[in-house]
Enzyme design. Structure first.
Site, PDB file in Angstrom:
ATOM      1  CG  ASN A 275      -1.864  -0.774   1.583  1.00  0.00           C
ATOM      2  OD1 ASN A 275      -2.767  -1.638  -0.049  1.00  0.00           O
ATOM      3  ND2 ASN A 275      -2.323  -1.819   2.408  1.00  0.00           N
ATOM      4  CG  HIS A 277       0.628   2.488   3.972  1.00  0.00           C
ATOM      5  ND1 HIS A 277      -0.251   3.064   4.785  1.00  0.00           N
ATOM      6  CD2 HIS A 277       1.048   1.339   4.828  1.00  0.00           C
ATOM      7  CE1 HIS A 277      -1.034   2.245   4.559  1.00  0.00           C
ATOM      8  NE2 HIS A 277      -0.623   1.138   5.242  1.00  0.00           N
ATOM      9  CB  CYS A 312       5.101   6.691   8.991  1.00  0.00           C
ATOM     10  SG  CYS A 312       6.270   6.328   9.117  1.00  0.00           S
TER      11      CYS A 312
END
Length: 369
Positions: A275, A277, A312
């Site tokens: 994804n 991240h 993040c």
């Protein structure tokens, strides 16, 4: 002790749906020629390749390949795993149609110095079984458990909250059995549930639940739950879910506890998942970076609650905080901690969490005490 009682209550309603024959590796001595050289076996893979490929039976090839891949013996152990766990490494749906079960053997690279499996490994296995569950029920489209309709609408799953309690950690070479099932979480998400058991005894080792929400992969914003996606999942969702306990971070707590900080944590390229991240499992490792060594060396993680607030990315710089809720660690039968992961630039909060630690209990099991 209140925190421990809360953690215990959280899993009161959990439930579980609760040897390989040791081959002689030497086998029958193979014949030798006049020079003492072992003769080639006519049934070797080389003789198979020498056959006319147009006449090779596909079933025979698959059988030979399966025989080659089948584990023969676990070195240094007298456990007959494949007789005990015939589907080791493979998963299947149980007869109720809602629960997916998969078995795993704990590998040497999945344990720490005390031979106990790491919490990151357990999290990875929970994530793996959840994705395989989606494949087994026929709704998997791509990526981390994405359905076909999710792929069409550029939607991905993001973890919102995780709770787990560990009664006992498996150790190296143990075989564990993971059951997972999914339930609806209101109108905005789903709740994944897991139990991990000792595959031989049925003892429950871990219970966990997680809330997943939908996020638009392009805008990176949370999304409503489309009817098309819900219709794909509805028939596979059960109303039996582990309860989700609400935890609140009281501002006054921060005035009476000690803050341990680890600065300069930078995501690596290998920390990113499909994804794009940082995978949620990596956050647990970052939490442990700020836990005092006196806790990590003498205590083990008994329960953990995590709330994820924002994703993040690779360019982020992260700061890890652990707030220890006692003044002298060695005088307590358990230690309560609070955690926070923050961006160093801007101070945005990525995640916050709560944990309970208990004295390590592996000495007796490993024969060290």
């Amino acid at each position: 002790m209140v925190a421990m009682a809360t953690s215990t209550y959280f899993f009161l309603n959990s439930f579980s749906y609760h040897d390989m024959t040791r081959n002689n590796l030497r086998g029958t001595p193979r014949p030798k020629d006049a020079h003492g050289i072992i003769k080639k076996n006519d049934g070797s893979s080389r003789s198979l390749l020498a056959k006319d490929l147009t006449k090779v039976n596909a079933t025979e090839v698959r059988a030979n390949r399966a025989s080659f891949l089948k584990p023969i013996m676990i070195l240094g152990q007298n456990k007959n795993y494949l007789d005990m766990i015939p589907d080791l490494g493979f998963g299947s749906m149980l007869s109720d149609g809602f629960v997916f079960r998969q078995n795993f053997q704990i590998r040497s690279y999945e344990v720490g110095s005390d031979q106990a499996v790491t919490i990151e490994t357990l999290m990875n296995l929970l994530q793996e079984t959840s994705i395989n569950h989606s494949k087994a029920i026929g709704v998997w489209g791509d990526g981390f458990g994405l359905t076909r309709e999710m792929c069409k609408k550029n939607l991905i799953w993001v973890m919102s909250k995780l709770q787990m309690a560990v009664d006992r950690y498996p150790i190296w070479d143990d075989v564990i059995q993971i059951d997972t099932w999914k339930g609806a979480y209101g109108k905005i998400g789903i709740c994944s549930n897991w139990t991990i058991c000792d595959a031989k005894t049925g003892e429950i080792l871990l219970t966990a639940s997680c809330i997943y929400l939908l996020m638009n992969e392009e805008t990176r914003r949370l999304s409503k739950f489309p009817d098309e996606v819900r219709s794909e999942l509805d028939e596979h969702l059960t109303n039996v879910t582990l309860p989700v306990v609400a935890r609140k971070w009281s501002p006054c707590d921060e005035m009476s506890i000690v803050d341990h900080v680890r600065n300069g944590i930078m995501p690596r390229w290998s920390d990113l998942d499909m994804n794009q991240h940082v995978n949620n499992v990596k956050y647990i490792g970052w939490i442990l970076e700020s836990v005092p060594h006196s806790i990590v060396e003498n205590y083990e993680l008994a329960s953990l609650t995590l709330e994820y607030h924002q994703e993040c990315k690779l360019e982020s710089m992260v700061q890890s905080h652990t707030y220890v809720m006692v003044s002298k660690i060695g005088d307590y039968d358990h230690v309560d901690c609070k955690h926070a992961l923050q961006l160093e630039t801007g101070g945005g909060e990525i995640m916050r969490g709560w944990s309970i630690w208990r004295p390590k209990q592996y000495g007796n099991r490993l024969g060290l005490e």
